[in-house]
Motif scaffolding. Sequence first.
Motif, PDB file in Angstrom:
ATOM      1  N   PRO B  23       3.660  27.852  20.737  1.00  0.00           N
ATOM      2  CA  PRO B  23       2.311  27.501  20.297  1.00  0.00           C
ATOM      3  C   PRO B  23       1.957  28.038  19.061  1.00  0.00           C
ATOM      4  CG  PRO B  23       2.092  28.947  21.862  1.00  0.00           C
ATOM      5  CD  PRO B  23       3.582  28.807  21.749  1.00  0.00           C
ATOM      6  N   VAL B  24       1.002  27.217  18.253  1.00  0.00           N
ATOM      7  CA  VAL B  24       0.426  27.809  17.049  1.00  0.00           C
ATOM      8  C   VAL B  24      -0.620  28.749  17.316  1.00  0.00           C
ATOM      9  CG1 VAL B  24       0.583  25.705  15.614  1.00  0.00           C
ATOM     10  CG2 VAL B  24      -1.573  26.194  16.985  1.00  0.00           C
ATOM     11  N   GLY B  25      -0.645  29.748  16.309  1.00  0.00           N
ATOM     12  CA  GLY B  25      -1.597  30.924  16.644  1.00  0.00           C
ATOM     13  C   GLY B  25      -3.006  30.253  16.581  1.00  0.00           C
ATOM     14  N   VAL B  26      -4.003  31.369  16.941  1.00  0.00           N
ATOM     15  CA  VAL B  26      -5.429  31.105  17.057  1.00  0.00           C
ATOM     16  C   VAL B  26      -6.076  31.529  15.842  1.00  0.00           C
ATOM     17  CG1 VAL B  26      -7.282  31.603  18.290  1.00  0.00           C
ATOM     18  CG2 VAL B  26      -5.362  30.928  19.630  1.00  0.00           C
ATOM     19  N   VAL B  27      -6.897  30.758  15.305  1.00  0.00           N
ATOM     20  CA  VAL B  27      -7.856  31.187  14.218  1.00  0.00           C
ATOM     21  C   VAL B  27      -9.156  31.562  15.003  1.00  0.00           C
ATOM     22  CG1 VAL B  27      -8.782  30.745  12.201  1.00  0.00           C
ATOM     23  CG2 VAL B  27      -6.526  30.248  12.593  1.00  0.00           C
ATOM     24  N   THR B  28      -9.642  32.794  14.749  1.00  0.00           N
ATOM     25  CA  THR B  28     -10.979  32.879  15.126  1.00  0.00           C
ATOM     26  C   THR B  28     -11.813  33.412  13.803  1.00  0.00           C
ATOM     27  OG1 THR B  28     -10.630  35.285  15.637  1.00  0.00           O
ATOM     28  CG2 THR B  28     -10.708  33.767  17.352  1.00  0.00           C
ATOM     29  N   PRO B  29     -12.637  32.166  13.388  1.00  0.00           N
ATOM     30  CA  PRO B  29     -13.313  32.585  12.000  1.00  0.00           C
ATOM     31  C   PRO B  29     -14.309  33.447  11.954  1.00  0.00           C
ATOM     32  CG  PRO B  29     -13.332  29.971  12.548  1.00  0.00           C
ATOM     33  CD  PRO B  29     -12.849  30.827  13.762  1.00  0.00           C
ATOM     34  N   ASP B  30     -14.044  34.510  10.933  1.00  0.00           N
ATOM     35  CA  ASP B  30     -14.968  35.522  10.809  1.00  0.00           C
ATOM     36  C   ASP B  30     -14.719  36.834  11.719  1.00  0.00           C
ATOM     37  OD1 ASP B  30     -16.716  34.362   8.611  1.00  0.00           O
ATOM     38  OD2 ASP B  30     -17.462  32.928  10.499  1.00  0.00           O
ATOM     39  N   VAL B  31     -13.641  36.546  12.596  1.00  0.00           N
ATOM     40  CA  VAL B  31     -13.394  37.521  13.421  1.00  0.00           C
ATOM     41  C   VAL B  31     -11.970  37.994  13.411  1.00  0.00           C
ATOM     42  CG1 VAL B  31     -13.008  38.692  15.764  1.00  0.00           C
ATOM     43  CG2 VAL B  31     -15.002  37.017  15.111  1.00  0.00           C
ATOM     44  N   PRO B  32     -11.567  39.356  13.016  1.00  0.00           N
ATOM     45  CA  PRO B  32     -10.092  39.688  12.689  1.00  0.00           C
ATOM     46  C   PRO B  32      -9.312  39.681  14.029  1.00  0.00           C
ATOM     47  CG  PRO B  32     -11.714  41.539  12.697  1.00  0.00           C
ATOM     48  CD  PRO B  32     -12.543  40.316  12.629  1.00  0.00           C
ATOM     49  N   HIS B  33      -8.040  39.708  13.682  1.00  0.00           N
ATOM     50  CA  HIS B  33      -6.844  39.802  14.785  1.00  0.00           C
ATOM     51  C   HIS B  33      -6.787  41.262  14.798  1.00  0.00           C
ATOM     52  CE1 HIS B  33      -6.600  35.631  15.175  1.00  0.00           C
ATOM     53  NE2 HIS B  33      -5.579  35.786  15.829  1.00  0.00           N
ATOM     54  N   LEU B  34      -6.334  41.601  16.208  1.00  0.00           N
ATOM     55  CA  LEU B  34      -6.193  43.264  16.431  1.00  0.00           C
ATOM     56  C   LEU B  34      -4.494  43.230  16.189  1.00  0.00           C
ATOM     57  CD1 LEU B  34      -7.128  45.867  17.515  1.00  0.00           C
ATOM     58  CD2 LEU B  34      -6.534  45.334  19.706  1.00  0.00           C
ATOM     59  N   PRO B  35      -4.145  44.006  15.211  1.00  0.00           N
ATOM     60  CA  PRO B  35      -2.539  44.294  14.976  1.00  0.00           C
ATOM     61  C   PRO B  35      -2.049  45.021  16.280  1.00  0.00           C
ATOM     62  CG  PRO B  35      -3.905  45.828  13.779  1.00  0.00           C
ATOM     63  CD  PRO B  35      -4.863  44.935  14.636  1.00  0.00           C
ATOM     64  N   PHE B  36      -0.772  45.025  16.379  1.00  0.00           N
ATOM     65  CA  PHE B  36       0.025  45.972  17.591  1.00  0.00           C
ATOM     66  C   PHE B  36       1.130  46.551  16.923  1.00  0.00           C
ATOM     67  CE2 PHE B  36       3.101  42.888  18.209  1.00  0.00           C
ATOM     68  CZ  PHE B  36       2.636  41.694  17.905  1.00  0.00           C
ATOM     69  N   THR B  37       1.485  47.606  17.702  1.00  0.00           N
ATOM     70  CA  THR B  37       2.978  47.973  17.387  1.00  0.00           C
ATOM     71  C   THR B  37       3.650  47.963  18.689  1.00  0.00           C
ATOM     72  OG1 THR B  37       2.107  50.151  18.223  1.00  0.00           O
ATOM     73  CG2 THR B  37       1.911  49.880  15.879  1.00  0.00           C
ATOM     74  N   MET B  38       4.888  47.957  18.451  1.00  0.00           N
ATOM     75  CA  MET B  38       6.106  47.916  19.638  1.00  0.00           C
ATOM     76  C   MET B  38       6.564  49.043  20.080  1.00  0.00           C
ATOM     77  SD  MET B  38       5.947  44.736  20.458  1.00  0.00           S
ATOM     78  CE  MET B  38       7.104  44.503  21.546  1.00  0.00           C
ATOM     79  N   ASP B  39       6.322  49.279  21.251  1.00  0.00           N
ATOM     80  CA  ASP B  39       6.933  50.581  21.899  1.00  0.00           C
ATOM     81  C   ASP B  39       7.867  50.078  23.011  1.00  0.00           C
ATOM     82  OD1 ASP B  39       7.638  53.255  23.176  1.00  0.00           O
ATOM     83  OD2 ASP B  39       5.625  53.332  24.257  1.00  0.00           O
ATOM     84  N   GLY B  40       9.037  50.041  22.485  1.00  0.00           N
ATOM     85  CA  GLY B  40      10.310  49.404  23.433  1.00  0.00           C
ATOM     86  C   GLY B  40       9.855  47.867  23.782  1.00  0.00           C
ATOM     87  N   GLY B  41       9.687  47.638  24.872  1.00  0.00           N
ATOM     88  CA  GLY B  41       9.179  46.226  24.815  1.00  0.00           C
ATOM     89  C   GLY B  41       7.759  46.095  25.242  1.00  0.00           C
ATOM     90  N   THR B  42       6.952  47.187  24.882  1.00  0.00           N
ATOM     91  CA  THR B  42       5.539  46.927  25.270  1.00  0.00           C
ATOM     92  C   THR B  42       4.773  46.899  23.735  1.00  0.00           C
ATOM     93  OG1 THR B  42       5.827  48.312  27.286  1.00  0.00           O
ATOM     94  CG2 THR B  42       3.642  48.280  26.215  1.00  0.00           C
ATOM     95  N   LYS B  43       3.906  45.813  24.053  1.00  0.00           N
ATOM     96  CA  LYS B  43       3.029  45.536  22.739  1.00  0.00           C
ATOM     97  C   LYS B  43       1.656  46.616  22.983  1.00  0.00           C
ATOM     98  CE  LYS B  43       3.670  40.729  21.508  1.00  0.00           C
ATOM     99  NZ  LYS B  43       3.288  39.440  21.611  1.00  0.00           N
ATOM    100  N   VAL B  44       1.610  47.456  21.974  1.00  0.00           N
ATOM    101  CA  VAL B  44       0.547  48.688  22.027  1.00  0.00           C
ATOM    102  C   VAL B  44      -0.506  48.095  21.160  1.00  0.00           C
ATOM    103  CG1 VAL B  44       0.030  50.930  21.939  1.00  0.00           C
ATOM    104  CG2 VAL B  44       2.272  50.109  22.523  1.00  0.00           C
ATOM    105  N   PHE B  45      -1.847  48.125  21.784  1.00  0.00           N
ATOM    106  CA  PHE B  45      -2.971  47.722  20.991  1.00  0.00           C
ATOM    107  C   PHE B  45      -3.829  48.984  21.089  1.00  0.00           C
ATOM    108  CE2 PHE B  45      -1.410  43.548  22.502  1.00  0.00           C
ATOM    109  CZ  PHE B  45      -1.699  42.923  21.345  1.00  0.00           C
TER     110      PHE B  45
END
Lengths: 405, 375
Positions: B23-45
């Motif tokens: 799917p395409v990504g979501v745009v939330t106007p005026d609200v930023p996205h939360l970046p993440f890092t990877m810890d092995g197979g886990t997305k860390v927010f």
Amino acid sequence: MNLILWLALAGVPAQSAPLDLATLEAQALQRHPAIRAAAAEVDAAKARAKQAGAWVNPVIGASADELRPREQPSGVFGGFIQQTIPLGGKLSAAKGVAASQVGEAEARLAESRQRVLFDVRQRYYALVVAEERLSVAKELAALAARTVEMTRQLINVGIADRPDQLGADAEAARMQARLAEAQTFRLAAWQRLGAAIADPALAPQPLAQSVSEALPVLDRADTLARVLAESGAVASADGALAVQKSLVTSEKAAVRPDLFVRGDAGGNRERADGRAIGPQFGVEAGVSIPLFNRNQGGIASATSLAIGAAASAEAVRLDVTAAFASAFAEYESARALAESYRAEILPKARLAYELHLAKYQEMVAAYPPVLQSERSLFSMTEDYLAALDRAWTAVSALRTAMAVR
Amino acid sequence: MSAVGVSAQKAAPARSSSAAAPPVGVVTPDVPHLPFTMDGGTKVFRLRAEPVRTEFVPGRVVDAWGFNGSVPGPTIEATEGDRVRIIMENRLPEVFAPHWHGLEVPVEMDGTPGISQPPIAPGESFTYEFTLRQNGTFFYHSHMAMQEMMGMIGFFIVHPAAAHQPAVDRDFGICLQEWMIHPNNTVPNTLAMEFNWLTMNGKAAPATTPIVVKRGERVRIRLINMGMDHHPIHLHGMQFVVTGTEAGRAAGPFGMRENTVLVGVAQARDIEFVASSPGDWMLHCHLPHHMMNQMASMVGPMMVDPGAPSAKVSGYPQDMWMPMDHLAGKKPELLGLPANWTGAMMGMMTLVRVVEPAMFDEIARLRAAGREARS
Ligand SMILES: [Cu+2]
């Protein structure tokens, strides 16, 4: 007493009893200079009364008569004694005048005592109220400070708005100013009471009476009768009238003639039948004839003054009656108002405050209504105190037969 | 973080033709996205719950609470099957716990303070970790009621591995919130039951950033609501179908066409439509009181001349015509809008701008260059 024990006891500061009105009244009656001044007037009048009615002193003298230088021996040498005898009740009239002046001075002394008593009573209750006002002013100032802080907190959670803070700040400043005012008036109230008991250095200390003391129930007709009967001003006016009346008697007595009696005795050196004539005696008596001066003016003047004094005494009664009417109206209305505050308004305001407080303490209601109802309670208490102040002033006047300065 | 959204927009030049396409990504106007890092197979927010000073419209400063400096909090975007770890730090002056609204997680990860976990004390952190076993429009929010009303909510979008069919070309999220703020204050009154500021993604019209799509594209808009009021959201000019709720994708086919969807408190609604009609179309809550900012009666000398005939008309004054184009600024998304377009744009409102490809590209170019729209 054992010296050490005595020192130990002396070292314990005396726990003075709270200031009580009866004690202050006694102290004022004993010490107040206005009363001492009036008492001195009484003493002076009494002293004048002693003097009044005293007889005119007799005159004694020496005489030389029928001196004929060409005939020797000649002349009558002797002495005389002369006495004026006041007649027509002049002496008793003078005694009457002096006695009435003593009576007037005593009435003025009583009036002075009433005025001093009024001052003591009125200022005592004014002080009781001033002390209570000060404590209410302190509560209100503390409350306003708490409201400032609460408003700050309410703004911090969005419930209140900045103008609310300005309003709270302004109210707090107003309450501080009123607290300063209450402190000033309380100090003045102490100084006024000190002056009333002739103790200008009287220091603030606990008072025996409090604002919770019940106001007396006074009956209008009884109180008016008592006021007129006990009024020092009325008694003084009556005393002045009595003096004027005695002066009329005195002026009338002055018309009556006095008797002059004179007796003389001497030795006549003239010779008759080769012998000195020797001792001879004489008597003279006379009365003044009120022909040209019958003291008409003096009598008429004294009579007019007596009429005036009677009118003045009547006017004083009217003034006292009018002052009574005002004071009684003040008493009745202020007492009714104070009673309504005591019996109904304050209990309701207090209950409203307590309900808000209880619910706030249970954490089911907000704090602002607690402060608002507390402020209402104190504000109503101030109104209650104002009514009490008026009522006690009126009671003091009514109880001292309207001896208001 | 909005770069993620922009790139998602850019990454969708045409509708996916393959059923297996992501799917395409979501745009939330005026609200930023939360970046993440990877810890092995886990997305860390990493999320920080904290006080946030924001602006609903330029000059209207608000001291709200949010996450990572944003109100609503930054948008979490993940994919079904992901293992996610969210390290939540409490920088509030009081206890707090976040709830993952609609997500099926182990109860000890549910974020209900006192029940599934002790609340997180000020200065403390709590680590949540779970596997995403659903897809759809979810959200995270403080599970302390008044903190919700201080703004503590954010999107938690879980995409399916393959796009739902028919796949959309553009996917947007709008978070609906209402606020009561005294005119001279900056702090919301969370106890209020009536509201004077209504926001979409933390902005009130005309400061909301329009949704810009190309003519003919299939568009999804995800609406979430976490507040005191329900909002009937109305789209002008086109009809849509509801394809999902707070529980995820609804079962199709989606037959019932609508142009107004009621988004109740704690609900999510996904609407989809084909942007067939070019134009600048309003998308707004239809509650009249929600189409205003800082509502107040205009009775008084500023509006009413006592001598004028209007003063004798019963009911006057009611509405005010007050274009405030300067509040909207010169964002690229506003390119080509007529002067005074803001006169009736207030409160919970935005625009769905259906534009021709050339205009779309120009807006995208300006955005990429960080430029303003020409006035
Ligand atoms: Cu609404």
